[in-house]
Write a protein that holds these residues in place. Structure first.
Motif, mmCIF file in Angstrom:
data_model
loop_
_atom_site.group_PDB
_atom_site.id
_atom_site.type_symbol
_atom_site.label_atom_id
_atom_site.label_comp_id
_atom_site.label_asym_id
_atom_site.label_seq_id
_atom_site.Cartn_x
_atom_site.Cartn_y
_atom_site.Cartn_z
ATOM 1 N N GLY A 107 -29.530 28.389 38.968
ATOM 2 C CA GLY A 107 -30.499 29.035 39.203
ATOM 3 C C GLY A 107 -31.028 30.019 38.681
ATOM 4 N N ARG A 108 -29.694 31.339 38.107
ATOM 5 C CA ARG A 108 -29.679 32.284 37.769
ATOM 6 C C ARG A 108 -30.482 33.378 36.648
ATOM 7 N N PHE A 109 -30.784 34.498 36.828
ATOM 8 C CA PHE A 109 -32.220 34.686 35.738
ATOM 9 C C PHE A 109 -30.912 35.553 34.877
ATOM 10 N N GLY A 110 -29.533 35.958 34.950
ATOM 11 C CA GLY A 110 -28.658 36.936 34.916
ATOM 12 C C GLY A 110 -29.120 36.397 33.141
ATOM 13 N N PRO A 111 -28.575 35.676 32.614
ATOM 14 C CA PRO A 111 -28.263 34.878 31.466
ATOM 15 C C PRO A 111 -29.648 35.435 30.589
ATOM 16 N N THR A 112 -31.089 35.273 31.030
ATOM 17 C CA THR A 112 -31.691 36.063 30.131
ATOM 18 C C THR A 112 -32.118 36.928 30.209
ATOM 19 N N VAL A 113 -31.481 38.081 31.254
ATOM 20 C CA VAL A 113 -31.475 39.580 31.198
ATOM 21 C C VAL A 113 -30.079 39.646 30.024
ATOM 22 N N ALA A 114 -29.603 39.426 29.720
ATOM 23 C CA ALA A 114 -27.800 39.365 28.908
ATOM 24 C C ALA A 114 -28.172 38.929 27.809
ATOM 25 N N ASN A 115 -28.396 37.443 27.702
ATOM 26 C CA ASN A 115 -28.793 37.841 25.886
ATOM 27 C C ASN A 115 -29.845 38.577 25.531
ATOM 28 N N TRP A 116 -31.458 39.403 26.427
ATOM 29 C CA TRP A 116 -32.195 40.090 25.923
ATOM 30 C C TRP A 116 -31.109 41.288 24.603
ATOM 31 N N PHE A 117 -29.875 41.355 26.130
ATOM 32 C CA PHE A 117 -29.778 43.090 26.265
ATOM 33 C C PHE A 117 -28.353 42.953 25.271
ATOM 34 N N VAL A 118 -27.705 41.958 25.475
ATOM 35 C CA VAL A 118 -26.634 41.118 23.924
ATOM 36 C C VAL A 118 -27.365 41.443 22.520
ATOM 37 N N ARG A 154 -27.337 47.282 16.706
ATOM 38 C CA ARG A 154 -26.677 48.670 16.482
ATOM 39 C C ARG A 154 -25.151 48.270 15.611
ATOM 40 N N ASP A 155 -25.229 49.468 14.014
ATOM 41 C CA ASP A 155 -24.067 48.776 13.484
ATOM 42 C C ASP A 155 -22.638 49.807 14.024
ATOM 43 N N ASP A 156 -22.911 50.512 15.342
ATOM 44 C CA ASP A 156 -21.619 50.499 15.985
ATOM 45 C C ASP A 156 -21.193 50.200 17.246
ATOM 46 N N LEU A 157 -21.497 49.058 16.812
ATOM 47 C CA LEU A 157 -20.943 48.377 18.121
ATOM 48 C C LEU A 157 -20.724 46.834 18.017
ATOM 49 N N GLN A 158 -19.364 46.238 18.229
ATOM 50 C CA GLN A 158 -18.750 45.182 18.786
ATOM 51 C C GLN A 158 -19.110 44.272 20.264
ATOM 52 N N VAL A 159 -19.554 43.192 19.930
ATOM 53 C CA VAL A 159 -20.118 42.675 21.426
ATOM 54 C C VAL A 159 -19.889 41.706 21.781
ATOM 55 N N LEU A 165 -9.357 36.517 29.998
ATOM 56 C CA LEU A 165 -10.719 37.890 30.892
ATOM 57 C C LEU A 165 -10.305 39.424 30.832
ATOM 58 N N THR A 166 -8.985 39.567 31.417
ATOM 59 C CA THR A 166 -8.221 40.317 31.083
ATOM 60 C C THR A 166 -8.093 41.064 29.626
ATOM 61 N N PRO A 167 -7.743 40.747 28.655
ATOM 62 C CA PRO A 167 -7.720 40.816 27.294
ATOM 63 C C PRO A 167 -8.883 40.977 26.962
ATOM 64 N N ARG A 168 -9.695 40.589 27.304
ATOM 65 C CA ARG A 168 -11.357 41.404 26.926
ATOM 66 C C ARG A 168 -11.595 42.085 27.323
ATOM 67 N N LEU A 169 -11.706 42.133 28.838
ATOM 68 C CA LEU A 169 -11.685 44.039 29.466
ATOM 69 C C LEU A 169 -11.337 44.576 28.860
ATOM 70 N N ASP A 170 -9.625 44.923 28.401
ATOM 71 C CA ASP A 170 -8.849 45.435 28.527
ATOM 72 C C ASP A 170 -8.933 45.854 26.629
ATOM 73 N N ALA A 171 -9.739 45.613 25.676
ATOM 74 C CA ALA A 171 -10.270 45.767 24.444
ATOM 75 C C ALA A 171 -11.324 46.101 24.600
ATOM 76 N N ALA A 172 -11.996 45.909 25.694
ATOM 77 C CA ALA A 172 -12.946 47.871 25.688
ATOM 78 C C ALA A 172 -13.027 48.376 25.323
ATOM 79 N N ASP A 173 -14.287 49.284 24.615
ATOM 80 C CA ASP A 173 -14.229 50.658 24.598
ATOM 81 C C ASP A 173 -14.693 50.739 26.167
ATOM 82 N N ALA A 174 -16.635 50.377 25.670
ATOM 83 C CA ALA A 174 -17.231 50.408 26.872
ATOM 84 C C ALA A 174 -17.938 49.077 28.043
ATOM 85 N N PHE A 175 -18.023 49.416 28.481
ATOM 86 C CA PHE A 175 -19.295 48.003 29.868
ATOM 87 C C PHE A 175 -20.634 47.944 29.784
ATOM 88 N N VAL A 176 -21.251 47.552 29.787
ATOM 89 C CA VAL A 176 -22.434 47.044 30.691
ATOM 90 C C VAL A 176 -22.596 45.762 31.587
#
Length: 195
Positions: free
Chosen positions: A18-29, A35-40, A70-81
């Protein structure tokens, strides 16, 4: 031609039914993908079955399999939200667990926060997370996006009812985050970070 976009991992921290997180996350994504400077890369911790597996010296096979995704995806990231609610004046256990399973993946990288909840809008969770990420040698941005009374702030299609304020806050957050991501990426390339 190489892709010069920064890689941004957007982590949805709540796994409750019943979490609301996906609604907020999908909006933010959606905001970030404009933006053309980000690969999300959206990462929903509900899809990573390590929520109840406490970090140990020798993880079980199922935990290793989950971390293998999960680990390779975090490792590949330049930034996190991190998209987080506030549970008991702090952040979700599944988010803490995912952070605790990882360390080097966050070194010398920026982290920003999108929080949501009742009266405090999840900001107490953000303040706790700042301390945790400092211990992981990460840099947190000052500005956040926060939704107070979140259940009344979004329409049935998952969009903020008053879009201008959240969109402006998301732009400010992403401008700061990309500045730090580029600066820290350049620094790591020139001189590898040693924790």
């Amino acid at each position: 031609m190489s892709d010069s976009r920064l890689r941004l991992a957007v982590i949805t921290g709540s796994v409750r039914e019943g979490r609301f997180g996906p609604t907020v996350a999908n909006w933010f994504v959606g905001e970030a993908e404009r933006r053309d400077d980000l690969q999300v890369d959206p990462i929903d911790l509900a899809d990573v079955p390590i929520g109840s597996a406490a970090p140990t010296m020798e993880p079980a096979a199922e935990t290793l399999a989950a971390l293998g995704g999960l680990t390779p995806r975090l490792d590949a990231a330049d930034a996190f939200v991190v998209v987080t609610p506030e549970y008991n004046h702090s952040y979700p256990a599944a988010l803490k667990n995912a952070i605790d399973w990882h360390n080097a993946q966050f070194h010398a990288k920026p982290v920003a926060f999108v929080s949501y909840g009742g009266l405090s809008g999840g900001l107490r969770a953000v303040e706790h997370l700042r301390l945790v990420f400092a211990e992981l040698h990460a840099v947190t941005t000052r500005d956040t996006v926060s939704f107070h009374g979140v259940w009344e702030r979004f329409d049935g299609d998952g969009r903020p009812k008053e879009a201008d304020g959240p969109a402006a806050a998301a732009k400010t957050l992403l401008d700061q985050l990309t500045w730090w991501a580029r600066a820290l990426k350049d620094a790591r390339t020139t001189s590898p970070y040693r924790a």
